[in-house]
Design a protein around this motif. Sequence first.
Motif, PDB file in Angstrom:
ATOM      1  N   MET A   1      38.171  76.607 -56.408  1.00  0.00           N
ATOM      2  CA  MET A   1      37.265  76.701 -57.551  1.00  0.00           C
ATOM      3  C   MET A   1      36.248  75.577 -57.502  1.00  0.00           C
ATOM      4  SD  MET A   1      38.069  76.556 -61.646  1.00  0.00           S
ATOM      5  CE  MET A   1      38.227  74.778 -61.696  1.00  0.00           C
ATOM      6  N   ARG A   2      35.002  75.906 -57.790  1.00  0.00           N
ATOM      7  CA  ARG A   2      33.955  74.897 -57.850  1.00  0.00           C
ATOM      8  C   ARG A   2      33.286  74.928 -59.233  1.00  0.00           C
ATOM      9  NH1 ARG A   2      29.817  75.985 -53.110  1.00  0.00           N
ATOM     10  NH2 ARG A   2      29.641  77.897 -54.340  1.00  0.00           N
ATOM     11  N   ILE A   3      32.859  73.758 -59.682  1.00  0.00           N
ATOM     12  CA  ILE A   3      32.023  73.651 -60.866  1.00  0.00           C
ATOM     13  C   ILE A   3      30.662  73.166 -60.412  1.00  0.00           C
ATOM     14  CG2 ILE A   3      31.668  72.549 -63.096  1.00  0.00           C
ATOM     15  CD1 ILE A   3      34.648  72.228 -63.390  1.00  0.00           C
ATOM     16  N   LEU A   4      29.622  73.939 -60.735  1.00  0.00           N
ATOM     17  CA  LEU A   4      28.251  73.554 -60.419  1.00  0.00           C
ATOM     18  C   LEU A   4      27.614  73.034 -61.704  1.00  0.00           C
ATOM     19  CD1 LEU A   4      29.068  75.542 -58.113  1.00  0.00           C
ATOM     20  CD2 LEU A   4      26.678  76.234 -58.028  1.00  0.00           C
ATOM     21  N   ILE A   5      27.284  71.754 -61.707  1.00  0.00           N
ATOM     22  CA  ILE A   5      26.709  71.113 -62.886  1.00  0.00           C
ATOM     23  C   ILE A   5      25.208  71.022 -62.674  1.00  0.00           C
ATOM     24  CG2 ILE A   5      26.714  69.048 -64.330  1.00  0.00           C
ATOM     25  CD1 ILE A   5      29.610  68.575 -63.302  1.00  0.00           C
ATOM     26  N   VAL A   6      24.461  71.753 -63.495  1.00  0.00           N
ATOM     27  CA  VAL A   6      23.015  71.914 -63.316  1.00  0.00           C
ATOM     28  C   VAL A   6      22.268  71.220 -64.442  1.00  0.00           C
ATOM     29  CG1 VAL A   6      21.151  73.579 -62.982  1.00  0.00           C
ATOM     30  CG2 VAL A   6      23.499  74.214 -62.352  1.00  0.00           C
ATOM     31  N   ARG A   7      21.277  70.420 -64.088  1.00  0.00           N
ATOM     32  CA  ARG A   7      20.390  69.892 -65.123  1.00  0.00           C
ATOM     33  C   ARG A   7      19.311  70.933 -65.425  1.00  0.00           C
ATOM     34  NH1 ARG A   7      16.121  64.808 -65.032  1.00  0.00           N
ATOM     35  NH2 ARG A   7      15.478  65.081 -67.211  1.00  0.00           N
ATOM     36  N   HIS A   8      18.907  71.023 -66.669  1.00  0.00           N
ATOM     37  CA  HIS A   8      17.868  71.973 -67.071  1.00  0.00           C
ATOM     38  C   HIS A   8      16.557  71.712 -66.329  1.00  0.00           C
ATOM     39  CE1 HIS A   8      15.924  68.756 -69.306  1.00  0.00           C
ATOM     40  NE2 HIS A   8      17.091  68.490 -69.881  1.00  0.00           N
ATOM     41  N   GLY A   9      15.652  72.665 -66.407  1.00  0.00           N
ATOM     42  CA  GLY A   9      14.345  72.531 -65.785  1.00  0.00           C
ATOM     43  C   GLY A   9      13.449  71.544 -66.514  1.00  0.00           C
ATOM     44  N   ASP A  10      12.281  71.311 -65.948  1.00  0.00           N
ATOM     45  CA  ASP A  10      11.331  70.363 -66.527  1.00  0.00           C
ATOM     46  C   ASP A  10      11.143  70.676 -68.010  1.00  0.00           C
ATOM     47  OD1 ASP A  10       9.380  68.156 -65.911  1.00  0.00           O
ATOM     48  OD2 ASP A  10       8.007  69.627 -66.777  1.00  0.00           O
ATOM     49  N   PRO A  11      11.370  69.674 -68.888  1.00  0.00           N
ATOM     50  CA  PRO A  11      11.452  69.982 -70.311  1.00  0.00           C
ATOM     51  C   PRO A  11      10.192  69.708 -71.119  1.00  0.00           C
ATOM     52  CG  PRO A  11      12.348  67.806 -69.908  1.00  0.00           C
ATOM     53  CD  PRO A  11      11.875  68.322 -68.571  1.00  0.00           C
ATOM     54  N   ASP A  12      10.041  70.517 -72.147  1.00  0.00           N
ATOM     55  CA  ASP A  12       9.144  70.220 -73.257  1.00  0.00           C
ATOM     56  C   ASP A  12      10.078  69.736 -74.366  1.00  0.00           C
ATOM     57  OD1 ASP A  12       7.747  70.301 -75.631  1.00  0.00           O
ATOM     58  OD2 ASP A  12       6.733  72.185 -75.216  1.00  0.00           O
ATOM     59  N   TYR A  13      10.298  68.424 -74.434  1.00  0.00           N
ATOM     60  CA  TYR A  13      11.288  67.881 -75.365  1.00  0.00           C
ATOM     61  C   TYR A  13      10.901  68.140 -76.827  1.00  0.00           C
ATOM     62  CZ  TYR A  13      13.698  65.393 -71.599  1.00  0.00           C
ATOM     63  OH  TYR A  13      14.421  65.081 -70.469  1.00  0.00           O
ATOM     64  N   ASP A  14       9.619  68.094 -77.130  1.00  0.00           N
ATOM     65  CA  ASP A  14       9.197  68.282 -78.522  1.00  0.00           C
ATOM     66  C   ASP A  14       9.605  69.646 -79.064  1.00  0.00           C
ATOM     67  OD1 ASP A  14       8.069  65.773 -78.579  1.00  0.00           O
ATOM     68  OD2 ASP A  14       6.034  66.484 -78.124  1.00  0.00           O
ATOM     69  N   ASN A  15       9.576  70.664 -78.208  1.00  0.00           N
ATOM     70  CA  ASN A  15       9.915  72.027 -78.626  1.00  0.00           C
ATOM     71  C   ASN A  15      11.256  72.506 -78.086  1.00  0.00           C
ATOM     72  OD1 ASN A  15       7.381  72.788 -80.094  1.00  0.00           O
ATOM     73  ND2 ASN A  15       6.480  72.274 -78.102  1.00  0.00           N
ATOM     74  N   ASP A  16      11.979  71.612 -77.406  1.00  0.00           N
ATOM     75  CA  ASP A  16      13.292  71.922 -76.825  1.00  0.00           C
ATOM     76  C   ASP A  16      13.264  73.229 -76.032  1.00  0.00           C
ATOM     77  OD1 ASP A  16      15.949  71.703 -76.125  1.00  0.00           O
ATOM     78  OD2 ASP A  16      16.681  72.610 -77.991  1.00  0.00           O
ATOM     79  N   CYS A  17      12.364  73.278 -75.077  1.00  0.00           N
ATOM     80  CA  CYS A  17      12.264  74.440 -74.196  1.00  0.00           C
ATOM     81  C   CYS A  17      11.760  73.953 -72.843  1.00  0.00           C
ATOM     82  CB  CYS A  17      11.328  75.491 -74.785  1.00  0.00           C
ATOM     83  SG  CYS A  17       9.613  74.937 -74.962  1.00  0.00           S
ATOM     84  N   LEU A  18      11.484  74.875 -71.946  1.00  0.00           N
ATOM     85  CA  LEU A  18      10.973  74.522 -70.629  1.00  0.00           C
ATOM     86  C   LEU A  18       9.450  74.541 -70.612  1.00  0.00           C
ATOM     87  CD1 LEU A  18      13.353  76.554 -68.278  1.00  0.00           C
ATOM     88  CD2 LEU A  18      13.601  74.183 -69.067  1.00  0.00           C
ATOM     89  N   THR A  19       8.880  73.696 -69.781  1.00  0.00           N
ATOM     90  CA  THR A  19       7.449  73.757 -69.496  1.00  0.00           C
ATOM     91  C   THR A  19       7.209  74.899 -68.504  1.00  0.00           C
ATOM     92  OG1 THR A  19       7.627  72.280 -67.590  1.00  0.00           O
ATOM     93  CG2 THR A  19       7.298  71.245 -69.751  1.00  0.00           C
ATOM     94  N   PRO A  20       5.960  75.281 -68.243  1.00  0.00           N
ATOM     95  CA  PRO A  20       5.708  76.271 -67.186  1.00  0.00           C
ATOM     96  C   PRO A  20       6.318  75.855 -65.852  1.00  0.00           C
ATOM     97  CG  PRO A  20       3.759  76.025 -68.545  1.00  0.00           C
ATOM     98  CD  PRO A  20       4.720  74.961 -69.007  1.00  0.00           C
ATOM     99  N   LEU A  21       6.245  74.565 -65.524  1.00  0.00           N
ATOM    100  CA  LEU A  21       6.887  74.086 -64.295  1.00  0.00           C
ATOM    101  C   LEU A  21       8.391  74.286 -64.371  1.00  0.00           C
ATOM    102  CD1 LEU A  21       7.053  72.570 -61.594  1.00  0.00           C
ATOM    103  CD2 LEU A  21       7.044  70.423 -62.908  1.00  0.00           C
ATOM    104  N   GLY A  22       8.987  73.982 -65.524  1.00  0.00           N
ATOM    105  CA  GLY A  22      10.426  74.150 -65.691  1.00  0.00           C
ATOM    106  C   GLY A  22      10.871  75.588 -65.497  1.00  0.00           C
ATOM    107  N   ARG A  23      10.066  76.530 -65.972  1.00  0.00           N
ATOM    108  CA  ARG A  23      10.410  77.941 -65.780  1.00  0.00           C
ATOM    109  C   ARG A  23      10.303  78.340 -64.307  1.00  0.00           C
ATOM    110  NH1 ARG A  23       7.913  77.993 -70.925  1.00  0.00           N
ATOM    111  NH2 ARG A  23       5.820  78.418 -70.122  1.00  0.00           N
ATOM    112  N   HIS A  24       9.330  77.793 -63.630  1.00  0.00           N
ATOM    113  CA  HIS A  24       9.188  78.043 -62.194  1.00  0.00           C
ATOM    114  C   HIS A  24      10.403  77.494 -61.448  1.00  0.00           C
ATOM    115  CE1 HIS A  24       6.261  77.813 -58.481  1.00  0.00           C
ATOM    116  NE2 HIS A  24       7.262  78.645 -58.303  1.00  0.00           N
ATOM    117  N   GLN A  25      10.825  76.294 -61.804  1.00  0.00           N
ATOM    118  CA  GLN A  25      12.008  75.686 -61.192  1.00  0.00           C
ATOM    119  C   GLN A  25      13.257  76.526 -61.460  1.00  0.00           C
ATOM    120  OE1 GLN A  25      11.803  71.980 -63.292  1.00  0.00           O
ATOM    121  NE2 GLN A  25      10.794  70.882 -61.613  1.00  0.00           N
ATOM    122  N   ALA A  26      13.426  76.957 -62.717  1.00  0.00           N
ATOM    123  CA  ALA A  26      14.613  77.729 -63.095  1.00  0.00           C
ATOM    124  C   ALA A  26      14.672  79.059 -62.359  1.00  0.00           C
ATOM    125  CB  ALA A  26      14.628  77.955 -64.607  1.00  0.00           C
ATOM    126  N   ALA A  27      13.523  79.706 -62.177  1.00  0.00           N
ATOM    127  CA  ALA A  27      13.487  80.966 -61.438  1.00  0.00           C
ATOM    128  C   ALA A  27      13.866  80.752 -59.981  1.00  0.00           C
ATOM    129  CB  ALA A  27      12.093  81.588 -61.546  1.00  0.00           C
TER     130      ALA A  27
END
Length: 232
Positions: A1-27
């Motif tokens: 068994m493996r656990i993959l610990i992933v950090r979220h994509g590039d963040p827009d902290y003010d709105n607690d979501c991803l930036t366009p770059l973050g969405r590109h990274q996540a995809a």
Amino acid sequence: MRILIVRHGDPDYDNDCLTPLGRHQAAALSRLLAEEPIERICASPLGRARETAEYTAAALGKTVEILPFLREMNDVVIPSALRDDLAIWHVPPRQALAADPNRYREESPFRESLLEVRLKELETGTASLLEAYGLRRTGAGYHYEADLSAAGDIAVFCHQGVGLTWIAYLLGISYLDMWRTCYISPTSYTTLLFEQSEASFGTFRMIGMGEIAHLARDGIEPHRTGLLYNRT
């Protein structure tokens, strides 16, 4: 068994979501993780982690489970020369090295922070997560009830601070040393393998940390969001 610990994509902290770059990274990450034997996808309740996880969940046809204990630890702060509310994982190296490695949690300024509360939350949540796999923590290792070598992977999407802290907890190593020496970049993933080294007893072994091969595959330059002092 493996656990993959992933950090979220590039963040827009003010709105607690991803930036366009973050969405590109996540995809890009989702295309790589779709090739892995992932059976379970979990995420912090915060928007930037959930949004990152949804890309991989969609690629694998799975749903995202929320793990409240893996919300970011930005409520755990200490005073420093840099600022009065420094996030705990940015503890200055000199301050970390001066602390008693066995008793620092009882000392100022750590004692005055919410560190103990959040660590207890992390420990309790981890115990609940691992109980489903027959794992029970004993010291820095784990008793197991059944062979887990063929069990599918768990991908967990969270944050830099709590991610580093959780890695240290699962490995049974010093939080202070992890905080002052390690960094995980947006959408990087760290892989922990549960190694059954003895009959009914084993430990997690880190077989990769902060991996970003998916970014290179998609021609995305790695970013150093979250490094506090210097980024090059």
